[in-house]
Design a protein around this motif. Structure first.
Motif, PDB file in Angstrom:
ATOM      1  N   ASP A  52     -12.034 -48.374  -6.929  1.00  0.00           N
ATOM      2  CA  ASP A  52     -12.305 -46.726  -5.902  1.00  0.00           C
ATOM      3  C   ASP A  52     -10.929 -45.940  -7.027  1.00  0.00           C
ATOM      4  OD1 ASP A  52     -14.798 -47.608  -4.245  1.00  0.00           O
ATOM      5  OD2 ASP A  52     -12.684 -48.732  -3.533  1.00  0.00           O
ATOM      6  N   ILE A  53     -11.578 -44.812  -7.279  1.00  0.00           N
ATOM      7  CA  ILE A  53     -10.369 -43.640  -7.445  1.00  0.00           C
ATOM      8  C   ILE A  53     -11.547 -42.767  -6.740  1.00  0.00           C
ATOM      9  CG2 ILE A  53     -11.399 -43.316  -9.569  1.00  0.00           C
ATOM     10  CD1 ILE A  53      -8.738 -42.644 -10.649  1.00  0.00           C
ATOM     11  N   THR A  54     -10.177 -41.427  -6.455  1.00  0.00           N
ATOM     12  CA  THR A  54     -10.177 -40.587  -5.617  1.00  0.00           C
ATOM     13  C   THR A  54      -9.407 -39.563  -6.123  1.00  0.00           C
ATOM     14  OG1 THR A  54     -10.492 -41.542  -3.433  1.00  0.00           O
ATOM     15  CG2 THR A  54     -10.804 -38.730  -3.287  1.00  0.00           C
ATOM     16  N   ASP A  57      -9.040 -31.830  -5.266  1.00  0.00           N
ATOM     17  CA  ASP A  57      -8.624 -30.263  -5.735  1.00  0.00           C
ATOM     18  C   ASP A  57      -8.364 -29.694  -4.337  1.00  0.00           C
ATOM     19  OD1 ASP A  57      -8.456 -28.495  -6.832  1.00  0.00           O
ATOM     20  OD2 ASP A  57     -10.732 -27.839  -7.153  1.00  0.00           O
ATOM     21  N   PRO A  58      -7.179 -29.344  -4.756  1.00  0.00           N
ATOM     22  CA  PRO A  58      -6.179 -29.020  -4.992  1.00  0.00           C
ATOM     23  C   PRO A  58      -5.428 -30.578  -5.272  1.00  0.00           C
ATOM     24  CG  PRO A  58      -4.789 -28.431  -3.869  1.00  0.00           C
ATOM     25  CD  PRO A  58      -6.329 -28.848  -3.171  1.00  0.00           C
ATOM     26  N   PRO A  59      -4.936 -31.338  -6.634  1.00  0.00           N
ATOM     27  CA  PRO A  59      -4.627 -32.485  -6.988  1.00  0.00           C
ATOM     28  C   PRO A  59      -4.051 -33.165  -5.468  1.00  0.00           C
ATOM     29  CG  PRO A  59      -4.714 -31.827  -8.685  1.00  0.00           C
ATOM     30  CD  PRO A  59      -4.759 -30.656  -7.804  1.00  0.00           C
ATOM     31  N   ALA A  60      -2.758 -32.391  -4.550  1.00  0.00           N
ATOM     32  CA  ALA A  60      -1.566 -32.811  -4.048  1.00  0.00           C
ATOM     33  C   ALA A  60      -1.895 -33.016  -2.686  1.00  0.00           C
ATOM     34  CB  ALA A  60      -0.442 -31.808  -4.322  1.00  0.00           C
ATOM     35  N   SER A  61      -4.031 -32.494  -2.979  1.00  0.00           N
ATOM     36  CA  SER A  61      -4.176 -32.171  -0.515  1.00  0.00           C
ATOM     37  C   SER A  61      -4.491 -33.345  -0.981  1.00  0.00           C
ATOM     38  CB  SER A  61      -5.034 -30.944  -0.783  1.00  0.00           C
ATOM     39  OG  SER A  61      -5.897 -31.563  -0.268  1.00  0.00           O
ATOM     40  N   ARG A  62      -4.635 -34.225   0.717  1.00  0.00           N
ATOM     41  CA  ARG A  62      -4.536 -35.032   0.450  1.00  0.00           C
ATOM     42  C   ARG A  62      -6.096 -35.694   1.583  1.00  0.00           C
ATOM     43  NH1 ARG A  62      -3.938 -36.657  -3.550  1.00  0.00           N
ATOM     44  NH2 ARG A  62      -2.394 -37.693  -4.848  1.00  0.00           N
ATOM     45  N   GLU A  63      -6.543 -34.070   1.874  1.00  0.00           N
ATOM     46  CA  GLU A  63      -7.438 -33.405   2.782  1.00  0.00           C
ATOM     47  C   GLU A  63      -8.639 -34.547   2.818  1.00  0.00           C
ATOM     48  OE1 GLU A  63      -6.987 -30.139   4.572  1.00  0.00           O
ATOM     49  OE2 GLU A  63      -4.445 -29.594   4.963  1.00  0.00           O
ATOM     50  N   ALA A  64      -9.981 -34.391   3.304  1.00  0.00           N
ATOM     51  CA  ALA A  64     -11.119 -34.689   3.445  1.00  0.00           C
ATOM     52  C   ALA A  64     -11.899 -33.543   2.635  1.00  0.00           C
ATOM     53  CB  ALA A  64     -11.839 -34.837   4.552  1.00  0.00           C
ATOM     54  N   LYS A  65     -11.273 -32.022   3.162  1.00  0.00           N
ATOM     55  CA  LYS A  65     -12.115 -31.121   2.394  1.00  0.00           C
ATOM     56  C   LYS A  65     -11.872 -30.519   1.216  1.00  0.00           C
ATOM     57  CE  LYS A  65      -9.036 -27.898   4.233  1.00  0.00           C
ATOM     58  NZ  LYS A  65      -8.620 -26.505   5.232  1.00  0.00           N
ATOM     59  N   GLN A 209      -1.862 -42.215  -5.564  1.00  0.00           N
ATOM     60  CA  GLN A 209      -3.664 -43.097  -6.218  1.00  0.00           C
ATOM     61  C   GLN A 209      -3.950 -44.615  -4.967  1.00  0.00           C
ATOM     62  OE1 GLN A 209      -4.483 -42.422  -9.957  1.00  0.00           O
ATOM     63  NE2 GLN A 209      -5.793 -40.224  -9.094  1.00  0.00           N
ATOM     64  N   LEU A 210      -3.327 -45.120  -5.769  1.00  0.00           N
ATOM     65  CA  LEU A 210      -3.394 -46.995  -5.013  1.00  0.00           C
ATOM     66  C   LEU A 210      -2.483 -47.345  -3.669  1.00  0.00           C
ATOM     67  CD1 LEU A 210      -3.190 -49.300  -5.586  1.00  0.00           C
ATOM     68  CD2 LEU A 210      -0.801 -50.096  -6.061  1.00  0.00           C
ATOM     69  N   LYS A 211      -1.200 -45.743  -3.079  1.00  0.00           N
ATOM     70  CA  LYS A 211      -1.289 -46.115  -2.229  1.00  0.00           C
ATOM     71  C   LYS A 211      -2.015 -45.244  -0.872  1.00  0.00           C
ATOM     72  CE  LYS A 211       2.344 -43.546   1.351  1.00  0.00           C
ATOM     73  NZ  LYS A 211       3.303 -42.629   1.456  1.00  0.00           N
ATOM     74  N   ASN A 213      -5.302 -45.610  -1.335  1.00  0.00           N
ATOM     75  CA  ASN A 213      -6.996 -46.684  -1.273  1.00  0.00           C
ATOM     76  C   ASN A 213      -6.475 -47.993  -0.481  1.00  0.00           C
ATOM     77  OD1 ASN A 213      -8.218 -45.612  -3.355  1.00  0.00           O
ATOM     78  ND2 ASN A 213      -8.275 -47.483  -4.582  1.00  0.00           N
ATOM     79  N   VAL A 214      -5.181 -47.930  -0.650  1.00  0.00           N
ATOM     80  CA  VAL A 214      -4.623 -48.787   0.603  1.00  0.00           C
ATOM     81  C   VAL A 214      -4.454 -48.052   2.291  1.00  0.00           C
ATOM     82  CG1 VAL A 214      -2.208 -50.625   1.689  1.00  0.00           C
ATOM     83  CG2 VAL A 214      -3.165 -49.982  -1.139  1.00  0.00           C
ATOM     84  N   THR A 215      -4.100 -47.159   2.222  1.00  0.00           N
ATOM     85  CA  THR A 215      -3.795 -46.932   3.921  1.00  0.00           C
ATOM     86  C   THR A 215      -4.977 -46.003   4.218  1.00  0.00           C
ATOM     87  OG1 THR A 215      -2.673 -44.619   2.800  1.00  0.00           O
ATOM     88  CG2 THR A 215      -1.488 -46.916   3.374  1.00  0.00           C
ATOM     89  N   ARG A 216      -6.565 -45.532   3.709  1.00  0.00           N
ATOM     90  CA  ARG A 216      -6.944 -44.849   3.499  1.00  0.00           C
ATOM     91  C   ARG A 216      -7.818 -45.634   5.487  1.00  0.00           C
ATOM     92  NH1 ARG A 216     -11.929 -44.511  -0.774  1.00  0.00           N
ATOM     93  NH2 ARG A 216     -11.620 -47.121  -1.483  1.00  0.00           N
TER      94      ARG A 216
END
Length: 216
Positions: A52-54, A57-65, A209-211, A213-216
């Motif tokens: 999987d890849i996610t 936008d913006p690229p630095a964010s990891r928020e669901a929105k 991106q790998l981190k 996937n592993v931690t979500r």
């Protein structure tokens, strides 16, 4: 990146034992054994955490929105051709993706890799390619097909004759090792492992991106 050691190693490890008529059938006329077939073709699969890849936008964010595009690599298929010196496996796979903002047509290109792994841990080769997804205006989903190839040295994928003889040796009822799995011998198991190859395909992820996937 840590590659998972596939359970298929044990499943394909044993060569057909002489005298058995069908896979799984016991032959008690001259000896005891269970027939199984080992193929020299590499086992196709997807390493854990790379299917999987996610994109954000913006690229630095990891928020669901902030999730922009999510893609999944699936339906991996292998077509294997055994030659005199090499074993060539052609891999095809599907990439299914969805986006949150459906306004306008959009093209998204994602990187993927195809690796040949020996013995579950040793990376023999790795190639990186790209697959392009085309979202139509107003469409939330898109799909594309990717392809790669894996080449394995036939000699390296062939079990030594001594190991084959030990696996195929007739075992009569009453023999001390009649009911002992040949793979319980560390030397035999190591020889089988060394001759077992995998053709692995997954998204070429960044460390972040790998981190994710592993931690979500």
């Amino acid at each position: 990146m840590t590659l998972r050691k596939t359970a298929a190693v044990a499943a394909i490890a044993v060569l057909a034992l002489g005298g058995c008529k069908r896979t799984g059938e016991l032959d008690v006329t001259q000896g005891v054994g269970i027939s199984a077939v080992r193929s020299a073709c590499p086992v196709a699969g997807v390493p854990a955490g790379t299917g999987d890849i996610t994109l954000f936008d913006p690229p630095a964010s990891r928020e669901a929105k902030a999730i922009d595009v999510v893609a999944t690599l699936t339906n991996v298929r292998a077509n294997c051709a055994e030659g005199a010196d090499t074993i060539n496996s052609t891999l095809t796979f599907d990439v299914q993706a969805r986006r949150n903002n459906t306004q306008g047509a959009r093209t998204v290109t994602l990187p993927y890799f195809v690796s040949v792994v020996r013995g579950g841990t040793q990376v023999v080769s790795k190639r990186v390619g790209q697959v392009t997804l085309n979202f139509a205006d107003g469409a939330a989903r898109a799909q594309a097909q990717g392809q790669g190839s894996a080449i394995v040295d036939r000699a390296a994928a062939t079990l030594p004759q001594e190991t084959r003889d030990q696996i195929n040796r007739r075992r009569k009822p009453g023999d001390q090792d009649a009911a002992i799995d040949p793979l319980s011998d560390p030397a035999v198991r190591q020889a089988v492992l060394a001759a077992t190859f995998e053709a692995l395909v997954g998204f070429q992820l960044t460390d972040e991106q790998l981190k994710y996937n592993v931690t979500r």
